[in-house]
Enzyme design. Structure first.
Site, mmCIF file in Angstrom:
data_model
loop_
_atom_site.group_PDB
_atom_site.id
_atom_site.type_symbol
_atom_site.label_atom_id
_atom_site.label_comp_id
_atom_site.label_asym_id
_atom_site.label_seq_id
_atom_site.Cartn_x
_atom_site.Cartn_y
_atom_site.Cartn_z
ATOM 1 N N SER A 33 65.630 65.922 1.754
ATOM 2 C CA SER A 33 65.535 64.461 1.643
ATOM 3 C C SER A 33 65.899 63.944 0.260
ATOM 4 O O SER A 33 66.256 62.775 0.118
ATOM 5 C CB SER A 33 64.123 63.996 2.013
ATOM 6 O OG SER A 33 63.159 64.631 1.194
ATOM 7 N N GLU A 192 55.753 53.083 -3.686
ATOM 8 C CA GLU A 192 54.659 53.317 -4.624
ATOM 9 C C GLU A 192 53.948 54.637 -4.329
ATOM 10 O O GLU A 192 53.566 54.914 -3.190
ATOM 11 C CB GLU A 192 53.656 52.168 -4.565
ATOM 12 C CG GLU A 192 52.573 52.275 -5.622
ATOM 13 C CD GLU A 192 51.638 51.062 -5.631
ATOM 14 O OE1 GLU A 192 50.679 51.085 -6.431
ATOM 15 O OE2 GLU A 192 51.887 50.119 -4.846
ATOM 16 N N HIS A 197 60.948 61.172 -3.788
ATOM 17 C CA HIS A 197 62.160 60.507 -3.311
ATOM 18 C C HIS A 197 62.576 59.360 -4.230
ATOM 19 O O HIS A 197 61.823 58.963 -5.116
ATOM 20 C CB HIS A 197 61.951 60.030 -1.878
ATOM 21 C CG HIS A 197 61.504 61.124 -0.966
ATOM 22 N ND1 HIS A 197 60.195 61.252 -0.543
ATOM 23 C CD2 HIS A 197 62.184 62.165 -0.439
ATOM 24 C CE1 HIS A 197 60.088 62.329 0.226
ATOM 25 N NE2 HIS A 197 61.286 62.901 0.302
#
Length: 235
Positions: A33, A192, A197
């Site tokens: 990812s 947050e 990522h």
């Protein structure tokens, strides 16, 4: 970017071979990812090249070097006939991810990387091993605290052993975050509290780090680059 003299010379020869006969090239991305278009540096990386370059992102969120391959994703990469293939894994190879994903950096992770390299070379493409980007976790001294070190070292050593280009994104990203500190680093978060990522800004900065390393590891790609929308120092 650290690479042996022999490997550097070989990468230059491979660049000439892969680029000769056609001005257009294809770059494939393999990873998790942190490489994906949605939450990684993939989109920003693609934007750094002109229209002579096609970037195809085969990264898969949640994938490890083992589960990505076991998901039968490699045939699509090979069918795309890329000139270069960037390979970045590590996050989901760590303990706690389950037997379908975990690898040992001393043994099975290295075996997986060698499998990728062999299959990429078999179609005449250039494999580029990328060490895993760091998570943005800081210690009490505002320095990055990483657990990805063994996988990053393994990636570097496999690249050296096989004499293929290597992008040391792990160490470059640690250096960057240590320099700009926790507050500025949190501006890269996808949401947050997400220390792994990237939002658009974070993806651009990480892509810049990859590009800067590639300029040494695969110098022939320079002529395809466009100006960066950000700087490696995030300033």
């Amino acid at each position: 970017m650290l690479i042996s003299g022999t490997a550097a010379a070989q990468s230059r020869q491979e660049v000439h071979s892969a680029s000769s006969g056609s001005d257009k090239i294809t770059i494939a991305l393999i990873g998790d990812s942190t490489v994906e278009d949605y939450s990684g540096w993939g989109v920003a990386f693609e934007k750094r090249f002109n229209n002579q370059v096609k970037v195809i992102n085969f990264a898969k969120g949640g994938a490890s070097s083992k589960s990505w391959y076991d998901g039968n994703r490699m045939p699509a990469v090979l069918d795309a006939k890329p000139d270069y293939v960037l390979i970045q894994f590590g996050h989901n190879d760590q303990p706690g991810k389950g037997p379908k994903r975990e690898t040992d950096p001393a043994t099975t992770f290295r075996q997986q990387l060698k499998r990728y390299v062999a299959e990429v070379k078999a179609i005449g493409a250039v494999p580029v091993i990328v060490s895993s980007v760091t998570r943005r976790r800081f210690d009490e001294h505002d320095q990055i605290r990483t657990t990805l070190g063994p996988w990053a070292v393994a990636a570097k050593e496999v690249a050296s052993e096989l004499e293929v280009p290597f992008v040391d994104l792990h160490n470059r990203s640690i250096e960057l975050h240590n320099k700009i500190g926790p507050a500025a680093s949190m501006e890269f978060n996808f949401k947050e509290g997400d220390l792994t990522h990237f939002n658009e800004k974070g993806g651009e900065v990480m892509a810049d780090l990859v590009i800067k390393e590639l300029q040494s590891a695969v110098p022939g790609l320079d002529r395809y680059l466009t100006p960066s929308p950000s700087s490696p120092d995030a300033q």
